[in-house]
Design a protein around this motif. Sequence first.
Motif, PDB file in Angstrom:
ATOM      1  N   GLU A  11       0.818  -1.213   0.000  1.00  0.00           N
ATOM      2  CA  GLU A  11       0.000   0.000   0.000  1.00  0.00           C
ATOM      3  C   GLU A  11       0.853   1.265   0.000  1.00  0.00           C
ATOM      4  OE1 GLU A  11      -3.572   2.036   2.697  1.00  0.00           O
ATOM      5  OE2 GLU A  11      -2.835   0.019   3.158  1.00  0.00           O
ATOM      6  N   GLU A  12       2.013   1.198   0.640  1.00  0.00           N
ATOM      7  CA  GLU A  12       2.858   2.386   0.724  1.00  0.00           C
ATOM      8  C   GLU A  12       3.360   2.827  -0.646  1.00  0.00           C
ATOM      9  OE1 GLU A  12       5.506  -1.244   1.632  1.00  0.00           O
ATOM     10  OE2 GLU A  12       3.470  -0.548   2.072  1.00  0.00           O
ATOM     11  N   ASN A  13       3.509   1.858  -1.599  1.00  0.00           N
ATOM     12  CA  ASN A  13       3.925   2.224  -2.945  1.00  0.00           C
ATOM     13  C   ASN A  13       2.894   3.109  -3.621  1.00  0.00           C
ATOM     14  OD1 ASN A  13       6.214   0.732  -2.614  1.00  0.00           O
ATOM     15  ND2 ASN A  13       5.794  -0.742  -4.242  1.00  0.00           N
ATOM     16  N   GLY A  14       1.642   2.688  -3.544  1.00  0.00           N
ATOM     17  CA  GLY A  14       0.569   3.471  -4.143  1.00  0.00           C
ATOM     18  C   GLY A  14       0.437   4.838  -3.517  1.00  0.00           C
ATOM     19  N   LYS A  15       0.527   4.890  -2.212  1.00  0.00           N
ATOM     20  CA  LYS A  15       0.412   6.172  -1.499  1.00  0.00           C
ATOM     21  C   LYS A  15       1.560   7.110  -1.851  1.00  0.00           C
ATOM     22  CE  LYS A  15      -3.370   5.299   0.790  1.00  0.00           C
ATOM     23  NZ  LYS A  15      -4.618   6.052   0.446  1.00  0.00           N
ATOM     24  N   ALA A  16       2.765   6.548  -2.001  1.00  0.00           N
ATOM     25  CA  ALA A  16       3.925   7.369  -2.345  1.00  0.00           C
ATOM     26  C   ALA A  16       3.774   7.970  -3.743  1.00  0.00           C
ATOM     27  CB  ALA A  16       5.198   6.538  -2.264  1.00  0.00           C
ATOM     28  N   LEU A  17       3.272   7.185  -4.683  1.00  0.00           N
ATOM     29  CA  LEU A  17       3.060   7.684  -6.044  1.00  0.00           C
ATOM     30  C   LEU A  17       1.957   8.729  -6.071  1.00  0.00           C
ATOM     31  CD1 LEU A  17       3.376   4.270  -7.892  1.00  0.00           C
ATOM     32  CD2 LEU A  17       4.899   6.235  -8.221  1.00  0.00           C
ATOM     33  N   GLU A  18       0.930   8.514  -5.275  1.00  0.00           N
ATOM     34  CA  GLU A  18      -0.169   9.472  -5.169  1.00  0.00           C
ATOM     35  C   GLU A  18       0.346  10.814  -4.635  1.00  0.00           C
ATOM     36  OE1 GLU A  18      -4.756   8.921  -3.784  1.00  0.00           O
ATOM     37  OE2 GLU A  18      -3.239   8.550  -2.245  1.00  0.00           O
ATOM     38  N   ALA A  19       1.253  10.745  -3.683  1.00  0.00           N
ATOM     39  CA  ALA A  19       1.817  11.968  -3.109  1.00  0.00           C
ATOM     40  C   ALA A  19       2.772  12.657  -4.073  1.00  0.00           C
ATOM     41  CB  ALA A  19       2.533  11.639  -1.803  1.00  0.00           C
ATOM     42  N   GLN A  20       3.454  11.865  -4.913  1.00  0.00           N
ATOM     43  CA  GLN A  20       4.463  12.415  -5.812  1.00  0.00           C
ATOM     44  C   GLN A  20       3.871  13.089  -7.040  1.00  0.00           C
ATOM     45  OE1 GLN A  20       7.380   9.511  -7.030  1.00  0.00           O
ATOM     46  NE2 GLN A  20       8.587  10.974  -8.212  1.00  0.00           N
ATOM     47  N   PHE A  21       2.777  12.526  -7.560  1.00  0.00           N
ATOM     48  CA  PHE A  21       2.197  13.022  -8.807  1.00  0.00           C
ATOM     49  C   PHE A  21       0.735  13.407  -8.616  1.00  0.00           C
ATOM     50  CE2 PHE A  21       5.458   9.877 -10.033  1.00  0.00           C
ATOM     51  CZ  PHE A  21       6.284  10.676 -10.821  1.00  0.00           C
ATOM     52  N   ALA A  22       0.388  14.603  -9.037  1.00  0.00           N
ATOM     53  CA  ALA A  22      -0.983  15.087  -8.871  1.00  0.00           C
ATOM     54  C   ALA A  22      -1.986  14.276  -9.688  1.00  0.00           C
ATOM     55  CB  ALA A  22      -1.064  16.563  -9.269  1.00  0.00           C
ATOM     56  N   VAL A  23      -1.531  13.657 -10.787  1.00  0.00           N
ATOM     57  CA  VAL A  23      -2.449  12.917 -11.663  1.00  0.00           C
ATOM     58  C   VAL A  23      -2.696  11.488 -11.188  1.00  0.00           C
ATOM     59  CG1 VAL A  23      -1.906  14.258 -13.719  1.00  0.00           C
ATOM     60  CG2 VAL A  23      -0.558  12.212 -13.193  1.00  0.00           C
ATOM     61  N   VAL A  24      -1.989  11.079 -10.123  1.00  0.00           N
ATOM     62  CA  VAL A  24      -2.083   9.690  -9.652  1.00  0.00           C
ATOM     63  C   VAL A  24      -3.042   9.586  -8.473  1.00  0.00           C
ATOM     64  CG1 VAL A  24      -0.818   7.757  -8.623  1.00  0.00           C
ATOM     65  CG2 VAL A  24       0.233   9.096 -10.459  1.00  0.00           C
ATOM     66  N   SER A  25      -3.887   8.559  -8.546  1.00  0.00           N
ATOM     67  CA  SER A  25      -4.825   8.282  -7.457  1.00  0.00           C
ATOM     68  C   SER A  25      -4.752   6.794  -7.126  1.00  0.00           C
ATOM     69  CB  SER A  25      -6.252   8.657  -7.892  1.00  0.00           C
ATOM     70  OG  SER A  25      -7.184   8.341  -6.889  1.00  0.00           O
ATOM     71  N   ALA A  26      -4.531   6.470  -5.861  1.00  0.00           N
ATOM     72  CA  ALA A  26      -4.408   5.072  -5.436  1.00  0.00           C
ATOM     73  C   ALA A  26      -5.784   4.438  -5.262  1.00  0.00           C
ATOM     74  CB  ALA A  26      -3.621   4.985  -4.136  1.00  0.00           C
TER      75      ALA A  26
END
Length: 267
Positions: A37-52
């Motif tokens: 889950e932390e991978n998805g959350k990290a990507l969500e935090a890094q990129f505005a276009v990403v949603s986990a």
Amino acid sequence: MKIGFIGAGNMGGAILKGYADTAAQKGDQILVYDKREENGKALEAQFAVVSARSSEKELTRDSDVIILGVKPNMFEDLLPQIAGECGSEKVIVSMAAGVSIGFIEGYLGSDRRIIRIMPNTPAQVGESMVAVCRNKNVDDETFGKVFGIFEAIGRAEEVDEELIHCVIGVSGSSPAYTYMYIDALIQAAVDHGMAPEKAKIFAAQSVLGAAKMVLENDISVEQLRINVCSPGGTTIEAVNKLFENGFMDNIKEGFAAAVEKSKVMTK
């Protein structure tokens, strides 16, 4: 488009990150689900276009294009889980070695739109070579939109699926052969007195430059080699020794071993 990634490991994560800026420019949204889950959350935090998303099913339901970035041995568990959410309007993209389009159709249906890709690890620096195959259900317009995702991380070419084994030999696995060549150059330079950090730069930049010469010239690769080899000079001396030791034959044998392994793995 809403582009979903199931699995955001080395390759899936590299493709996601490589496409994020383009997605923002196009107005696309990227969805991601990863068992960690932390991978998805990290990507969500890094990129505005990403949603986990919290599950494979949820991601599949919410996405127009679903990119499967999981290991081949996970497909038999994953495909039944998402089959109910895979309507005929969605596009399924697989990057798994050894998993054929027909195998995926067996779980999702022969009327589903399925694309198979074979990228390589330089996707992490935006220089991937991606082979792209499709089944008969993927029309040109849809294919063009999905193809653009992979052009954003390097170069992409459409091939027939029957060539996927060859693709694995020539680009999927070949970064490893190239690293071996670079490593040998580094070791030799160090043995002759160069600092390792400096040797790394000299070896890697020379390979990068040679590759650009191949891609940006109409001159044959053989002629490019000949052009470097002045009669009686240092380069021809090295090249003759490499030929004598079977350098090119060794590469071809390694290529063939990768191809045969791919055929054995395919299901």
